[in-house]
Design a protein around this motif. Structure first.
Motif, PDB file in Angstrom:
ATOM      1  N   ALA A  23      42.607  39.341 -23.325  1.00  0.00           N
ATOM      2  CA  ALA A  23      44.067  39.398 -23.215  1.00  0.00           C
ATOM      3  C   ALA A  23      44.497  39.306 -21.760  1.00  0.00           C
ATOM      4  O   ALA A  23      43.899  39.933 -20.880  1.00  0.00           O
ATOM      5  CB  ALA A  23      44.579  40.695 -23.834  1.00  0.00           C
ATOM      6  N   HIS A  24      45.513  38.514 -21.511  1.00  0.00           N
ATOM      7  CA  HIS A  24      46.116  38.267 -20.196  1.00  0.00           C
ATOM      8  C   HIS A  24      45.407  37.189 -19.387  1.00  0.00           C
ATOM      9  O   HIS A  24      45.912  36.797 -18.323  1.00  0.00           O
ATOM     10  CB  HIS A  24      46.239  39.544 -19.355  1.00  0.00           C
ATOM     11  CG  HIS A  24      47.098  40.601 -19.973  1.00  0.00           C
ATOM     12  ND1 HIS A  24      48.464  40.473 -20.086  1.00  0.00           N
ATOM     13  CD2 HIS A  24      46.785  41.791 -20.546  1.00  0.00           C
ATOM     14  CE1 HIS A  24      48.963  41.544 -20.683  1.00  0.00           C
ATOM     15  NE2 HIS A  24      47.968  42.358 -20.980  1.00  0.00           N
ATOM     16  N   ASP A  25      44.257  36.683 -19.852  1.00  0.00           N
ATOM     17  CA  ASP A  25      43.665  35.532 -19.171  1.00  0.00           C
ATOM     18  C   ASP A  25      44.621  34.356 -19.288  1.00  0.00           C
ATOM     19  O   ASP A  25      45.279  34.164 -20.320  1.00  0.00           O
ATOM     20  CB  ASP A  25      42.330  35.135 -19.805  1.00  0.00           C
ATOM     21  CG  ASP A  25      41.198  36.086 -19.469  1.00  0.00           C
ATOM     22  OD1 ASP A  25      41.419  37.029 -18.683  1.00  0.00           O
ATOM     23  OD2 ASP A  25      40.087  35.876 -19.988  1.00  0.00           O
ATOM     24  N   LEU A  26      44.692  33.540 -18.241  1.00  0.00           N
ATOM     25  CA  LEU A  26      45.493  32.323 -18.268  1.00  0.00           C
ATOM     26  C   LEU A  26      44.579  31.129 -18.510  1.00  0.00           C
ATOM     27  O   LEU A  26      43.567  30.970 -17.807  1.00  0.00           O
ATOM     28  CB  LEU A  26      46.261  32.156 -16.958  1.00  0.00           C
ATOM     29  CG  LEU A  26      47.454  33.097 -16.769  1.00  0.00           C
ATOM     30  CD1 LEU A  26      47.959  33.044 -15.340  1.00  0.00           C
ATOM     31  CD2 LEU A  26      48.578  32.736 -17.740  1.00  0.00           C
ATOM     32  N   LEU A  27      44.919  30.324 -19.493  1.00  0.00           N
ATOM     33  CA  LEU A  27      44.117  29.159 -19.849  1.00  0.00           C
ATOM     34  C   LEU A  27      44.892  27.889 -19.509  1.00  0.00           C
ATOM     35  O   LEU A  27      46.057  27.742 -19.881  1.00  0.00           O
ATOM     36  CB  LEU A  27      43.802  29.159 -21.344  1.00  0.00           C
ATOM     37  CG  LEU A  27      43.159  30.422 -21.932  1.00  0.00           C
ATOM     38  CD1 LEU A  27      42.949  30.239 -23.428  1.00  0.00           C
ATOM     39  CD2 LEU A  27      41.846  30.746 -21.232  1.00  0.00           C
ATOM     40  N   ARG A  28      44.234  26.975 -18.818  1.00  0.00           N
ATOM     41  CA  ARG A  28      44.796  25.635 -18.620  1.00  0.00           C
ATOM     42  C   ARG A  28      44.284  24.763 -19.762  1.00  0.00           C
ATOM     43  O   ARG A  28      43.071  24.725 -20.026  1.00  0.00           O
ATOM     44  CB  ARG A  28      44.387  25.055 -17.274  1.00  0.00           C
ATOM     45  CG  ARG A  28      44.997  23.685 -16.987  1.00  0.00           C
ATOM     46  CD  ARG A  28      44.528  23.119 -15.662  1.00  0.00           C
ATOM     47  NE  ARG A  28      45.034  21.772 -15.483  1.00  0.00           N
ATOM     48  CZ  ARG A  28      46.152  21.461 -14.820  1.00  0.00           C
ATOM     49  NH1 ARG A  28      46.855  22.424 -14.252  1.00  0.00           N
ATOM     50  NH2 ARG A  28      46.552  20.208 -14.718  1.00  0.00           N
ATOM     51  N   LEU A  29      45.193  24.078 -20.435  1.00  0.00           N
ATOM     52  CA  LEU A  29      44.830  23.297 -21.606  1.00  0.00           C
ATOM     53  C   LEU A  29      44.858  21.799 -21.320  1.00  0.00           C
ATOM     54  O   LEU A  29      45.690  21.315 -20.540  1.00  0.00           O
ATOM     55  CB  LEU A  29      45.793  23.584 -22.763  1.00  0.00           C
ATOM     56  CG  LEU A  29      45.922  25.041 -23.232  1.00  0.00           C
ATOM     57  CD1 LEU A  29      46.853  25.097 -24.441  1.00  0.00           C
ATOM     58  CD2 LEU A  29      44.571  25.645 -23.570  1.00  0.00           C
ATOM     59  N   HIS A  30      43.954  21.070 -21.977  1.00  0.00           N
ATOM     60  CA  HIS A  30      43.995  19.611 -21.929  1.00  0.00           C
ATOM     61  C   HIS A  30      45.241  19.098 -22.643  1.00  0.00           C
ATOM     62  O   HIS A  30      45.873  18.132 -22.210  1.00  0.00           O
ATOM     63  CB  HIS A  30      42.766  19.022 -22.635  1.00  0.00           C
ATOM     64  CG  HIS A  30      41.480  19.288 -21.933  1.00  0.00           C
ATOM     65  ND1 HIS A  30      41.157  18.699 -20.729  1.00  0.00           N
ATOM     66  CD2 HIS A  30      40.410  20.066 -22.275  1.00  0.00           C
ATOM     67  CE1 HIS A  30      39.951  19.101 -20.347  1.00  0.00           C
ATOM     68  NE2 HIS A  30      39.493  19.934 -21.262  1.00  0.00           N
ATOM     69  N   ARG A  31      45.570  19.739 -23.751  1.00  0.00           N
ATOM     70  CA  ARG A  31      46.714  19.317 -24.563  1.00  0.00           C
ATOM     71  C   ARG A  31      47.219  20.518 -25.343  1.00  0.00           C
ATOM     72  O   ARG A  31      46.521  21.520 -25.502  1.00  0.00           O
ATOM     73  CB  ARG A  31      46.311  18.202 -25.534  1.00  0.00           C
ATOM     74  CG  ARG A  31      45.393  18.686 -26.640  1.00  0.00           C
ATOM     75  CD  ARG A  31      44.974  17.579 -27.599  1.00  0.00           C
ATOM     76  NE  ARG A  31      44.259  18.165 -28.745  1.00  0.00           N
ATOM     77  CZ  ARG A  31      44.829  18.468 -29.906  1.00  0.00           C
ATOM     78  NH1 ARG A  31      46.121  18.231 -30.087  1.00  0.00           N
ATOM     79  NH2 ARG A  31      44.127  19.001 -30.888  1.00  0.00           N
ATOM     80  N   LEU A  32      48.438  20.404 -25.824  1.00  0.00           N
ATOM     81  CA  LEU A  32      49.022  21.441 -26.670  1.00  0.00           C
ATOM     82  C   LEU A  32      49.364  20.803 -28.015  1.00  0.00           C
ATOM     83  O   LEU A  32      50.206  19.907 -28.084  1.00  0.00           O
ATOM     84  CB  LEU A  32      50.288  22.012 -26.036  1.00  0.00           C
ATOM     85  CG  LEU A  32      50.933  23.178 -26.796  1.00  0.00           C
ATOM     86  CD1 LEU A  32      50.039  24.416 -26.726  1.00  0.00           C
ATOM     87  CD2 LEU A  32      52.314  23.485 -26.235  1.00  0.00           C
ATOM     88  N   PRO A  33      48.699  21.220 -29.084  1.00  0.00           N
ATOM     89  CA  PRO A  33      49.001  20.641 -30.394  1.00  0.00           C
ATOM     90  C   PRO A  33      50.465  20.843 -30.770  1.00  0.00           C
ATOM     91  O   PRO A  33      51.125  21.767 -30.296  1.00  0.00           O
ATOM     92  CB  PRO A  33      48.074  21.420 -31.345  1.00  0.00           C
ATOM     93  CG  PRO A  33      47.013  21.999 -30.470  1.00  0.00           C
ATOM     94  CD  PRO A  33      47.661  22.252 -29.147  1.00  0.00           C
ATOM     95  N   VAL A  81      45.229  27.979 -30.346  1.00  0.00           N
ATOM     96  CA  VAL A  81      44.731  26.657 -29.977  1.00  0.00           C
ATOM     97  C   VAL A  81      43.229  26.610 -30.205  1.00  0.00           C
ATOM     98  O   VAL A  81      42.548  27.646 -30.220  1.00  0.00           O
ATOM     99  CB  VAL A  81      45.053  26.299 -28.513  1.00  0.00           C
ATOM    100  CG1 VAL A  81      46.545  26.135 -28.311  1.00  0.00           C
ATOM    101  CG2 VAL A  81      44.475  27.320 -27.550  1.00  0.00           C
ATOM    102  N   HIS A  82      42.721  25.393 -30.351  1.00  0.00           N
ATOM    103  CA  HIS A  82      41.296  25.206 -30.549  1.00  0.00           C
ATOM    104  C   HIS A  82      40.575  25.347 -29.208  1.00  0.00           C
ATOM    105  O   HIS A  82      41.108  24.979 -28.155  1.00  0.00           O
ATOM    106  CB  HIS A  82      41.020  23.825 -31.147  1.00  0.00           C
ATOM    107  CG  HIS A  82      39.649  23.699 -31.726  1.00  0.00           C
ATOM    108  ND1 HIS A  82      38.546  23.370 -30.953  1.00  0.00           N
ATOM    109  CD2 HIS A  82      39.193  23.893 -32.985  1.00  0.00           C
ATOM    110  CE1 HIS A  82      37.470  23.343 -31.725  1.00  0.00           C
ATOM    111  NE2 HIS A  82      37.831  23.652 -32.959  1.00  0.00           N
ATOM    112  N   LEU A  83      39.378  25.896 -29.239  1.00  0.00           N
ATOM    113  CA  LEU A  83      38.627  26.099 -27.999  1.00  0.00           C
ATOM    114  C   LEU A  83      38.396  24.797 -27.257  1.00  0.00           C
ATOM    115  O   LEU A  83      38.288  24.778 -26.026  1.00  0.00           O
ATOM    116  CB  LEU A  83      37.289  26.775 -28.305  1.00  0.00           C
ATOM    117  CG  LEU A  83      37.351  28.146 -28.991  1.00  0.00           C
ATOM    118  CD1 LEU A  83      35.959  28.751 -29.091  1.00  0.00           C
ATOM    119  CD2 LEU A  83      38.293  29.088 -28.260  1.00  0.00           C
TER     120      LEU A  83
END
Length: 235
Positions: A23-33, A81-83
Motif C-alpha cells: 500500500a502507498h507504492d507508486l506504480l508507473r504503468l505502460h498502459r491503463l485499461p 490492473v494486470h501485473l
C-alpha cells in the motif's frame, strides 16, 4: 476511494495481495485499461502522469489493486490492473530524500518534508525519524515521483513509517510531538501512518493509548488492541 470499478475477475478469486507491492507504492504503468463507467477525468490524468498508487484491497492472482488521482481532491478512482501493465515501482521510502523543483520548494508541505530530511541527516535527538524507514505519500509523494504539480498551499504532508517491530507508546508520543512541532511551524498538518503487521495504523491513535486502534488491511479495516500481536501477522 470515492468511486471504484468492478474487479476484472470473479470476486471469489480475490484472495491475496502480491507481496512485491505494498500500500502507498507508486506504480508507473505502460498502459491503463479502459474501465466501464470510469469518470471523465481518468484518461487525462493518466496522460499527464502515468502513475497509480497501490491501495489496500484484495486481488486475484496476476492483478494489483490501484487508485488513480485527478487534479481535484474529490477525483479519486479505485480499480485493478494486470501485473504486466507495470513498468516500475517506487516505495514511499524511495522518495524520502527527493526534493521538489526549485519553484515549488516554498510550499508548506515541502518545507515540512525538508525539515524532516535535515533532522535525519543531523541525527541528533531531534531526529525522531532517524531510526525508521519512512517516506512521503499522498500529494507530496505523488509530485516527487512524477514532477507533476500536485501539492497546494493547503496540502497536508502525509507520511508512511515502517514499523515491523512494536512501537512503545512513549516512543510514539515523542515522534508525534516532533512531527506536530514541524507541522505547526509549516502551518499545515503532518499525518503519519504506521505500517504494522496488522496493517496501517494512525500514529496519533497509537500515541493516544486507546484500548483499540483501527488497522487498515486489504481484507478489511479492523479494531485491534495490539497491531504487532502474532494473531494479526497474517490478518
Amino acid at each position: 476511494m470515492q468511486v471504484c470499478a468492478p474487479p476484472p475477475f470473479a470476486v471469489d478469486h480475490a484472495l491475496s495481495c502480491d507481496a512485491r507491492w505494498q500500500a502507498h507504492d507508486l506504480l508507473r504503468l505502460h498502459r491503463l485499461p479502459q474501465f466501464d463507467g470510469e469518470p471523465a477525468w481518468v484518461r487525462g490524468s493518466f496522460e499527464r502522469a502515468p502513475y497509480v498508487v497501490v491501495r489496500r484491497a484484495l486481488a486475484a492472482n496476476g492483478f494489483v489493486a490501484i487508485g488513480l488521482r485527478g487534479m481535484e481532491r474529490s477525483q479519486r478512482y479505485g480499480t485493478w490492473v494486470h501485473l504486466g501493465d507495470i513498468e516500475t515501482a517506487l516505495a514511499p521510502e524511495a522518495l524520502a530524500r527527493r526534493a521538489p523543483s526549485a519553484e515549488r520548494n516554498a510550499l508548506p508541505a515541502f518545507m515540512a518534508l525538508a525539515a524532516l530530511q535535515r533532522d535525519v541527516v543531523v541525527g541528533d535527538t531531534a531526529g525522531a525519524l532517524k531510526r525508521f524507514v519512512w517516506g512521503p505519500t499522498g500529494s507530496t509523494g505523488f509530485e516527487l515521483a512524477t514532477q507533476v504539480p500536485t501539492v497546494t498551499l493547503s496540502s497536508d504532508l502525509d507520511l508512511l513509517i515502517r514499523a515491523p517491530e512494536k512501537l512503545s507508546h512513549d516512543t510514539a508520543i515523542l515522534l508525534l510531538n516532533h512531527l506536530q512541532a514541524i507541522a505547526q511551524r509549516a502551518g499545515i498538518r503532518v499525518d503519519a501512518q504506521l505500517e504494522t503487521p496488522a496493517g496501517g495504523v494512525a500514529l496519533a491513535e497509537w500515541a493516544a493509548g486507546k484500548a483499540r486502534v483501527m488497522a487498515r488491511h486489504a481484507r478489511s479495516p479492523q479494531l485491534v488492541t495490539d497491531p504487532w500481536a502474532p494473531a494479526h501477522v497474517d490478518a
